[in-house]
Design a protein around this motif. Structure first.
Motif, mmCIF file in Angstrom:
data_model
loop_
_atom_site.group_PDB
_atom_site.id
_atom_site.type_symbol
_atom_site.label_atom_id
_atom_site.label_comp_id
_atom_site.label_asym_id
_atom_site.label_seq_id
_atom_site.Cartn_x
_atom_site.Cartn_y
_atom_site.Cartn_z
ATOM 1 N N ASN A 221 32.575 44.067 -14.972
ATOM 2 C CA ASN A 221 31.297 44.770 -14.798
ATOM 3 C C ASN A 221 30.397 44.594 -16.026
ATOM 4 O OD1 ASN A 221 29.413 46.313 -13.380
ATOM 5 N ND2 ASN A 221 30.159 48.241 -14.229
ATOM 6 N N LEU A 222 30.155 43.353 -16.424
ATOM 7 C CA LEU A 222 29.395 43.062 -17.638
ATOM 8 C C LEU A 222 27.899 42.893 -17.409
ATOM 9 C CD1 LEU A 222 31.845 40.516 -19.334
ATOM 10 C CD2 LEU A 222 31.474 42.919 -19.940
ATOM 11 N N ASP A 223 27.435 43.107 -16.194
ATOM 12 C CA ASP A 223 26.001 42.994 -15.922
ATOM 13 C C ASP A 223 25.244 43.975 -16.820
ATOM 14 O OD1 ASP A 223 23.722 42.021 -14.670
ATOM 15 O OD2 ASP A 223 23.780 43.543 -13.095
ATOM 16 N N GLY A 224 24.301 43.455 -17.619
ATOM 17 C CA GLY A 224 23.528 44.293 -18.519
ATOM 18 C C GLY A 224 24.130 44.471 -19.897
ATOM 19 N N TYR A 225 25.298 43.873 -20.144
ATOM 20 C CA TYR A 225 25.932 44.010 -21.453
ATOM 21 C C TYR A 225 25.319 43.025 -22.457
ATOM 22 C CZ TYR A 225 29.749 47.271 -20.475
ATOM 23 O OH TYR A 225 30.480 48.404 -20.199
ATOM 24 N N PRO A 226 25.280 43.394 -23.730
ATOM 25 C CA PRO A 226 24.714 42.485 -24.739
ATOM 26 C C PRO A 226 25.578 41.258 -24.968
ATOM 27 C CG PRO A 226 25.610 44.457 -25.775
ATOM 28 C CD PRO A 226 25.654 44.694 -24.302
ATOM 29 N N ASP A 227 24.933 40.208 -25.460
ATOM 30 C CA ASP A 227 25.594 38.921 -25.636
ATOM 31 C C ASP A 227 26.803 38.984 -26.550
ATOM 32 O OD1 ASP A 227 23.999 39.349 -27.917
ATOM 33 O OD2 ASP A 227 22.556 37.815 -27.338
ATOM 34 N N LYS A 228 26.753 39.802 -27.595
ATOM 35 C CA LYS A 228 27.885 39.821 -28.525
ATOM 36 C C LYS A 228 29.149 40.394 -27.870
ATOM 37 C CE LYS A 228 27.053 44.201 -31.013
ATOM 38 N NZ LYS A 228 26.846 44.778 -32.365
ATOM 39 N N VAL A 229 28.967 41.364 -26.973
ATOM 40 C CA VAL A 229 30.116 41.901 -26.240
ATOM 41 C C VAL A 229 30.662 40.839 -25.295
ATOM 42 C CG1 VAL A 229 30.879 43.634 -24.576
ATOM 43 C CG2 VAL A 229 29.317 44.282 -26.422
ATOM 44 N N CYS A 230 29.758 40.171 -24.589
ATOM 45 C CA CYS A 230 30.180 39.133 -23.640
ATOM 46 C C CYS A 230 30.872 37.981 -24.354
ATOM 47 C CB CYS A 230 28.969 38.624 -22.865
ATOM 48 S SG CYS A 230 28.195 39.863 -21.799
ATOM 49 N N GLN A 231 30.348 37.601 -25.512
ATOM 50 C CA GLN A 231 30.950 36.510 -26.253
ATOM 51 C C GLN A 231 32.362 36.853 -26.695
ATOM 52 O OE1 GLN A 231 32.227 35.073 -29.170
ATOM 53 N NE2 GLN A 231 32.011 33.065 -28.169
ATOM 54 N N MET A 232 32.546 38.092 -27.142
ATOM 55 C CA MET A 232 33.870 38.493 -27.590
ATOM 56 C C MET A 232 34.855 38.508 -26.429
ATOM 57 S SD MET A 232 35.595 39.087 -30.329
ATOM 58 C CE MET A 232 34.309 39.412 -31.563
ATOM 59 N N VAL A 233 34.399 38.937 -25.251
ATOM 60 C CA VAL A 233 35.251 38.891 -24.067
ATOM 61 C C VAL A 233 35.647 37.442 -23.765
ATOM 62 C CG1 VAL A 233 35.325 39.223 -21.566
ATOM 63 C CG2 VAL A 233 34.381 41.016 -23.030
ATOM 64 N N CYS A 234 34.670 36.538 -23.803
ATOM 65 C CA CYS A 234 34.954 35.127 -23.529
ATOM 66 C C CYS A 234 35.917 34.544 -24.551
ATOM 67 C CB CYS A 234 33.658 34.327 -23.515
ATOM 68 S SG CYS A 234 32.631 34.587 -22.053
ATOM 69 N N ASP A 235 35.748 34.907 -25.812
ATOM 70 C CA ASP A 235 36.635 34.374 -26.837
ATOM 71 C C ASP A 235 38.050 34.919 -26.678
ATOM 72 O OD1 ASP A 235 36.757 32.816 -29.485
ATOM 73 O OD2 ASP A 235 37.747 34.715 -29.956
ATOM 74 N N ILE A 236 38.164 36.192 -26.336
ATOM 75 C CA ILE A 236 39.487 36.776 -26.097
ATOM 76 C C ILE A 236 40.200 36.040 -24.977
ATOM 77 C CG2 ILE A 236 40.675 38.827 -25.204
ATOM 78 C CD1 ILE A 236 38.517 40.495 -26.690
ATOM 79 N N ARG A 237 39.483 35.820 -23.889
ATOM 80 C CA ARG A 237 40.094 35.139 -22.751
ATOM 81 C C ARG A 237 40.369 33.668 -23.074
ATOM 82 N NH1 ARG A 237 40.145 37.182 -17.607
ATOM 83 N NH2 ARG A 237 41.530 35.386 -17.405
ATOM 84 N N HIS A 238 39.495 33.028 -23.846
ATOM 85 C CA HIS A 238 39.684 31.621 -24.205
ATOM 86 C C HIS A 238 40.960 31.455 -25.021
ATOM 87 C CE1 HIS A 238 38.145 27.507 -24.719
ATOM 88 N NE2 HIS A 238 38.677 27.557 -25.934
ATOM 89 N N GLN A 239 41.201 32.391 -25.937
ATOM 90 C CA GLN A 239 42.413 32.326 -26.752
ATOM 91 C C GLN A 239 43.613 32.942 -26.051
ATOM 92 O OE1 GLN A 239 42.653 34.742 -30.265
ATOM 93 N NE2 GLN A 239 44.034 33.339 -31.312
ATOM 94 N N ILE A 285 22.984 36.866 -34.770
ATOM 95 C CA ILE A 285 22.130 38.049 -34.619
ATOM 96 C C ILE A 285 21.054 38.045 -35.695
ATOM 97 C CG2 ILE A 285 22.059 40.578 -34.767
ATOM 98 C CD1 ILE A 285 24.914 40.568 -33.571
ATOM 99 N N GLY A 286 21.467 37.772 -36.933
ATOM 100 C CA GLY A 286 20.516 37.750 -38.042
ATOM 101 C C GLY A 286 19.459 36.672 -37.897
ATOM 102 N N ALA A 287 19.831 35.547 -37.263
ATOM 103 C CA ALA A 287 18.882 34.449 -37.069
ATOM 104 C C ALA A 287 18.015 34.631 -35.833
ATOM 105 C CB ALA A 287 19.643 33.125 -36.977
ATOM 106 N N GLY A 288 18.247 35.712 -35.093
ATOM 107 C CA GLY A 288 17.464 35.966 -33.888
ATOM 108 C C GLY A 288 17.903 35.174 -32.678
ATOM 109 N N LYS A 289 19.070 34.531 -32.768
ATOM 110 C CA LYS A 289 19.573 33.761 -31.629
ATOM 111 C C LYS A 289 20.314 34.654 -30.637
ATOM 112 C CE LYS A 289 18.017 30.020 -33.496
ATOM 113 N NZ LYS A 289 16.780 29.394 -32.951
ATOM 114 N N PHE A 290 21.006 35.665 -31.147
ATOM 115 C CA PHE A 290 21.637 36.675 -30.299
ATOM 116 C C PHE A 290 20.733 37.905 -30.243
ATOM 117 C CE2 PHE A 290 26.466 36.141 -29.575
ATOM 118 C CZ PHE A 290 26.296 34.825 -29.200
ATOM 119 N N GLY A 291 20.949 38.703 -29.181
ATOM 120 C CA GLY A 291 20.124 39.894 -28.985
ATOM 121 C C GLY A 291 19.665 39.988 -27.543
ATOM 122 N N LYS A 292 20.346 39.235 -26.655
ATOM 123 C CA LYS A 292 20.012 39.220 -25.241
ATOM 124 C C LYS A 292 21.068 39.986 -24.448
ATOM 125 C CE LYS A 292 18.117 34.531 -25.777
ATOM 126 N NZ LYS A 292 16.692 34.842 -25.591
#
Length: 302
Positions: A221-239, A285-292
């Motif tokens: 149920n990640l609809d509407g979740y920020p990119d950093k949360v989604c990325q961490m989920v993807c990395d957890i599953r990838h590893q 995040i600091g470079a403005g690339k994350f924040g979606k």
């Protein structure tokens, strides 16, 4: 003594091999090019012998800005995992574990039927110079085959197994064979010298993460979740460092994204992994690339 590796009738790129300590090197015959590192010998779980390579030849490494024009945000989305998997090395190699042959900046493993390695190799074999590197491999009916000198074909992978493909790339884990060195040298040289090889690595990675993101969004149920949360989920599953139920529990915060992110960072007994992934996310995040935020309807971030 160096060993000359000769191709078949199709004039594959040939190498001489040499060794210094535990480092194995190759040099293209007749090119005048310097020798390059194929990999370093290692022993895994006391009995498994193979090579590993995390080098960055000629300073060529994965940089998301190089692929921004084609893939936009997704080029940045995979960056934290790429850093953790290979330190962004396009020649990352592992031939010592049960996968027999793992390659690419995201460590595509040959033991998975229809997996990333198989997908990547199929696309590589469609490149114009594929026969320079793997003259006996062809793709027919969407499957990888070995072509005998007689012209007969042997299928190397299907929906259920890649055993024959693994044995072609790395005959055994008992010791380091010439065939293993040949295949490793060809992949390292190809990735180092052909931008199209590297583009395919990136293409396969982004396609994989986009497919997974849609699936994880539905599962967690990640609809509407920020990119950093989604990325961490993807990395957890990838590893593979946590179960789905553990991820669900971590996300169960009543909509508090910061708490969810913090909990995800604590999953699994791999603190070193998080210390690699999290700084990259912070830099993005600091470079403005994350924040979606992720939108399931479009399978994209906005």
């Amino acid at each position: 003594m160096p060993t000359a590796l000769r191709g078949g009738k199709n004039m594959a790129i040939n190498f001489t091999l040499s060794q210094t300590g535990t480092s194995r090197f190759a040099q293209v015959i007749g090119s005048g090019d310097p020798k390059f590192l194929v990999g370093k010998e290692t022993v895994y779980e006391h009995t498994k012998h193979g090579l590993f390579n995390l080098s960055i030849p000629n300073g060529i490494l994965y940089k998301p800005e190089d692929y921004n024009a084609e893939y936009g945000f997704w080029a940045y989305f995979i960056a934290p995992t790429a850093k953790a998997e290979s330190n962004n090395s396009f020649v990352c190699l592992n031939t010592y574990d049960r996968a027999r042959f793992t390659f690419s900046f995201m460590q595509y493993a040959a033991h998975v039927p229809n997996g990333d390695f198989v997908k990547c190799l199929k696309e590589l074999l469609a490149l114009p110079n594929a026969q320079d590197y793997f003259p006996k491999l062809i793709v027919q009916n969407s499957r990888i085959f070995y072509r005998e000198s007689t012209g007969s074909l042997t299928q190397l992978e299907d929906n259920t197994t890649t055993d024959a493909l693994m044995k072609y790339l790395n005959p055994s884990l008992d010791h380091i064979e010439n065939q293993e060195l040949i295949c490793a040298a060809r992949m390292v040289h190809w990735a180092t010298n052909d931008a199209n090889h590297r583009r395919i690595q990136v293409k396969v990675a982004i396609e994989h993460f986009k497919e997974n993101m849609k699936r994880y969004a539905q599962s967690y149920n990640l609809d509407g979740y920020p990119d950093k949360v989604c990325q961490m989920v993807c990395d957890i599953r990838h590893q593979g460092r946590a179960t789905s139920q553990q991820i669900i529990n971590a996300l169960n915060t009543g909509g508090n994204f910061e708490t969810a992110y913090s909990r995800l960072c604590q999953l699994g007994n791999y603190p070193s992994r998080v210390t690699q992934v999290r700084p990259v996310i912070n830099n993005l995040i600091g470079a403005g690339k994350f924040g979606k935020k992720y939108r399931l309807a479009t399978n994209d971030f906005a």
